[in-house]
Scaffold this motif. Sequence first.
Motif, PDB file in Angstrom:
ATOM      1  N   GLU A 247       0.814  -1.210   0.000  1.00 63.06           N
ATOM      2  CA  GLU A 247       0.000   0.000   0.000  1.00 63.06           C
ATOM      3  C   GLU A 247       0.852   1.266   0.000  1.00 63.06           C
ATOM      4  O   GLU A 247       0.313   2.377   0.031  1.00 63.06           O
ATOM      5  CB  GLU A 247      -0.954  -0.023   1.201  1.00 63.06           C
ATOM      6  CG  GLU A 247      -1.970  -1.157   1.123  1.00 63.06           C
ATOM      7  CD  GLU A 247      -2.918  -1.196   2.314  1.00 63.06           C
ATOM      8  OE1 GLU A 247      -3.058  -0.151   3.000  1.00 63.06           O
ATOM      9  OE2 GLU A 247      -3.517  -2.253   2.567  1.00 63.06           O
ATOM     10  N   GLY A 248       2.182   1.095  -0.037  1.00 66.60           N
ATOM     11  CA  GLY A 248       3.079   2.240  -0.108  1.00 66.60           C
ATOM     12  C   GLY A 248       3.043   3.135   1.117  1.00 66.60           C
ATOM     13  O   GLY A 248       3.260   4.343   1.024  1.00 66.60           O
ATOM     14  N   LEU A 249       2.792   2.519   2.277  1.00 63.01           N
ATOM     15  CA  LEU A 249       2.588   3.309   3.485  1.00 63.01           C
ATOM     16  C   LEU A 249       3.864   3.609   4.251  1.00 63.01           C
ATOM     17  O   LEU A 249       3.902   4.550   5.052  1.00 63.01           O
ATOM     18  CB  LEU A 249       1.592   2.586   4.404  1.00 63.01           C
ATOM     19  CG  LEU A 249       0.173   2.424   3.850  1.00 63.01           C
ATOM     20  CD1 LEU A 249      -0.674   1.576   4.790  1.00 63.01           C
ATOM     21  CD2 LEU A 249      -0.480   3.788   3.639  1.00 63.01           C
ATOM     22  N   VAL A 250       4.909   2.794   4.076  1.00 63.30           N
ATOM     23  CA  VAL A 250       6.121   2.972   4.874  1.00 63.30           C
ATOM     24  C   VAL A 250       7.357   2.984   3.987  1.00 63.30           C
ATOM     25  O   VAL A 250       7.387   2.378   2.906  1.00 63.30           O
ATOM     26  CB  VAL A 250       6.270   1.865   5.947  1.00 63.30           C
ATOM     27  CG1 VAL A 250       5.156   1.954   6.970  1.00 63.30           C
ATOM     28  CG2 VAL A 250       6.318   0.480   5.325  1.00 63.30           C
ATOM     29  N   ASP A 251       8.389   3.672   4.488  1.00 65.86           N
ATOM     30  CA  ASP A 251       9.671   3.740   3.797  1.00 65.86           C
ATOM     31  C   ASP A 251      10.707   2.832   4.436  1.00 65.86           C
ATOM     32  O   ASP A 251      11.753   2.562   3.838  1.00 65.86           O
ATOM     33  CB  ASP A 251      10.194   5.183   3.824  1.00 65.86           C
ATOM     34  CG  ASP A 251       9.219   6.152   3.178  1.00 65.86           C
ATOM     35  OD1 ASP A 251       8.849   5.906   2.017  1.00 65.86           O
ATOM     36  OD2 ASP A 251       8.820   7.133   3.837  1.00 65.86           O
ATOM     37  N   PHE A 252      10.442   2.375   5.648  1.00 62.05           N
ATOM     38  CA  PHE A 252      11.378   1.477   6.329  1.00 62.05           C
ATOM     39  C   PHE A 252      10.635   0.686   7.397  1.00 62.05           C
ATOM     40  O   PHE A 252       9.536   1.057   7.838  1.00 62.05           O
ATOM     41  CB  PHE A 252      12.544   2.255   6.962  1.00 62.05           C
ATOM     42  CG  PHE A 252      12.134   3.226   8.040  1.00 62.05           C
ATOM     43  CD1 PHE A 252      12.027   2.828   9.369  1.00 62.05           C
ATOM     44  CD2 PHE A 252      11.854   4.556   7.732  1.00 62.05           C
ATOM     45  CE1 PHE A 252      11.651   3.720  10.361  1.00 62.05           C
ATOM     46  CE2 PHE A 252      11.473   5.461   8.712  1.00 62.05           C
ATOM     47  CZ  PHE A 252      11.371   5.036  10.034  1.00 62.05           C
ATOM     48  N   LEU A 253      11.259  -0.416   7.813  1.00 58.86           N
ATOM     49  CA  LEU A 253      10.754  -1.255   8.893  1.00 58.86           C
ATOM     50  C   LEU A 253      11.809  -1.324   9.992  1.00 58.86           C
ATOM     51  O   LEU A 253      13.003  -1.443   9.708  1.00 58.86           O
ATOM     52  CB  LEU A 253      10.454  -2.671   8.398  1.00 58.86           C
ATOM     53  CG  LEU A 253       9.425  -2.808   7.276  1.00 58.86           C
ATOM     54  CD1 LEU A 253       9.392  -4.258   6.781  1.00 58.86           C
ATOM     55  CD2 LEU A 253       8.039  -2.375   7.750  1.00 58.86           C
ATOM     56  N   ASN A 254      11.363  -1.266  11.225  1.00 59.52           N
ATOM     57  CA  ASN A 254      12.248  -1.393  12.387  1.00 59.52           C
ATOM     58  C   ASN A 254      11.717  -2.576  13.187  1.00 59.52           C
ATOM     59  O   ASN A 254      10.627  -2.505  13.750  1.00 59.52           O
ATOM     60  CB  ASN A 254      12.228  -0.102  13.206  1.00 59.52           C
ATOM     61  CG  ASN A 254      13.380  -0.011  14.183  1.00 59.52           C
ATOM     62  OD1 ASN A 254      14.031  -0.997  14.479  1.00 59.52           O
ATOM     63  ND2 ASN A 254      13.621   1.193  14.685  1.00 59.52           N
ATOM     64  N   VAL A 255      12.476  -3.672  13.216  1.00 56.38           N
ATOM     65  CA  VAL A 255      11.941  -4.974  13.607  1.00 56.38           C
ATOM     66  C   VAL A 255      12.151  -5.258  15.089  1.00 56.38           C
ATOM     67  O   VAL A 255      13.242  -5.071  15.632  1.00 56.38           O
ATOM     68  CB  VAL A 255      12.588  -6.088  12.769  1.00 56.38           C
ATOM     69  CG1 VAL A 255      12.063  -7.461  13.191  1.00 56.38           C
ATOM     70  CG2 VAL A 255      12.326  -5.852  11.282  1.00 56.38           C
ATOM     71  N   ILE A 256      11.079  -5.730  15.714  1.00 54.10           N
ATOM     72  CA  ILE A 256      11.077  -6.194  17.110  1.00 54.10           C
ATOM     73  C   ILE A 256      10.515  -7.608  17.123  1.00 54.10           C
ATOM     74  O   ILE A 256       9.682  -7.964  16.289  1.00 54.10           O
ATOM     75  CB  ILE A 256      10.182  -5.280  17.978  1.00 54.10           C
ATOM     76  CG1 ILE A 256      10.812  -3.896  18.134  1.00 54.10           C
ATOM     77  CG2 ILE A 256       9.911  -5.896  19.344  1.00 54.10           C
ATOM     78  CD1 ILE A 256      12.009  -3.837  19.034  1.00 54.10           C
TER      79      ILE A 256
END
Length: 680
Positions: A247-256
């Motif tokens: 959906e083009g909502l984020v530019d990066f992921l920060n994983v937990i």
Amino acid sequence: MTRDPLLQPYRLKHLTLRNRIMTTSHEPAYPEEGMPKDRYRAYHAERAKAGVALAMTAGSACVSRDSPPAFNNVLAYKDEVVPWIKGMTDELHDHGCAVMIQLTHLGRRTGWSKGNWLPSVAPTHHHEAAHRYNPKLLEDWDIARIIQDYVDAAERMKAGGMDGLEIECYGHLADQFWSPLTNELEGLYGAQTLESRTRFVREVLAGMRAKVGDDFLLGVRFTADEATPGGLTDDEGLQIAQMLKAEGLVDFLNVIRGRIHSDPDLSKVIPLQGSPSAPHLDFAGRIKAEIGLPTFHAARIPDVATARHAVAAGHLDMVGMTRAHMADPHLVQKIIEGREDDIRPCVGATYCLDRIYQGGEALCIHNAATGRELTMPHVIQAAHTPRKVVVVGAGPGGLEAARVAAMRGHDVTVFEAADQPGGQVRLTAQSPRRREMIGIIDWRMAQCAAHDVQFHFNTWAEAADVTALDPDLVIVATGGLPQMRLYEQMTDLPHVISAWDILSGDVTASGDVLVFDESGDHAGLQAAEMAADTAHVEVMTPDRTFAPEVMGLNLVPYVARLQDKDVRMTVAQRLMGVRKDGNRLLADIGSDYSDKRNDKTFDQIVVNYGTLPNADLYFDLKSLSRNLGEVDHDALIDGRAQALSPNPDGSFQLFRIGDAVAARNTHAAIYDALRLIKDL
């Protein structure tokens, strides 16, 4: 040019990050009235000017009034936050550091009795174990209001000059929607499908994107696997990531990975000392490989070698080294300059986080300048006039005094009664789970060696030994000895041993053992943990809860370790006296809550009641000193040199620090030394 993977620039959409090292979102609890003022700015600026590429500030900034700050969070719902954000981002940008912020609504992870006394809200009626506040079940108008609050907060952050932001999606409101364990709603945002459970987050991100445009970075710090029966699975985590990407909502992921709703679960997300390094790194690498978005991650990546592997192996694009930067804010600069051996190590004590969760401010156990950048130096400046300094005691406080004095150019000699340095830290490190604590000592010894400090071990220094060196300054850092008296009694207990006897291995526990813990600190529980390997143990405290000085996260491994041992915890009872009963000991047990007394027999009784100052040498030297041992508190607090001289015929200045003054902790001893010696 360098081939070091950590020092390679990284292109994140339109933003170029100068290397691969970041500090991830965390709330040091430095805001004033909810604003990131000078102290907050100085803390982040110290790391920015030393080379960190990206500062993800706040942990997290609250977007709504019914998300009151559980940890003295930044209040992103106030318009007056913008100029404070602008001041911070401008300074960090001037140092070449990108700046983002983490936004959140805490949901059930806060309470109604804070802030404006509004009820906390969540998609569930169930409270969180760590905070125990029963939330209101969200209504449709609550959801619409909070989505708009997120969007408005994002607009404020862009106005403040931020490069982007991330939404907190682990343990807070956002992922309380998408976890099957915490969503009781029906309808558009209900529990029935993954699409409905993630609708709230997707609408928040879509609203933000419409408001801030494409040149403002958006991401999520999200749990991609709750690692709990009935919770969000890794497959669902991957599906969420794919959904956000599609959906083009984020530019990066920060994983937990994991949950933070209780102290035991939080200690898996934020691993403690004694646990493996980077336990979730491979999982974060899987997310990066399968989703293909820029991927960040931080979870016990305490050293440069682990961080370098994380990037070189392709697991991460940006590696978070947050606690490592609390220990040494100049970590990146030292990598660049080839001084990795000079990096002050994070020893995993988690003193920083535990203080926050107890309602305090984040402080590093062995860097007393962290969080005090406005008053304490990270870089020691040379003194105008070299002096001769004698330090007695090579525990953490004494070694810090020697280190700082030597870096100021003074001629430093250290006397130590034992055959090796460390003091009580060496006792702590006898436990395999806490052996990393010795890094506090090893780093200081290396620093002292690099600055030609002279050591005399196996030397019980007396006044004549000190004065023979004709010192200008004497620091008594002789620590303390176990307090073996009961509360407000003036004579030592007969027949008992101290927690130190167990920790040192001088005494092996056997039979039925009472650990009477009057101090409520690490030594009592550590003695119980060691004693439980060979004995039946009862831990008794006069307090209403056991080990109150061992804060939440650090309490977890003790309790976990004792679960399968023969250990009984007894609260609200006090040891009143001890007498012999044949070859056993009869404990007279009472309580502060009533006059009732009873006797109970044990084979050994261990007392943990802190220390008494080992200060005989100080008092022997006091009359010979110019200041008679007196400390000018105003000068100490204001950062001025000590100049009191009530005895002008004295030949040196004399001070005592750490437990030689009064029983406190490692951080207090190191802080005593730094703020005294930095001006001498």
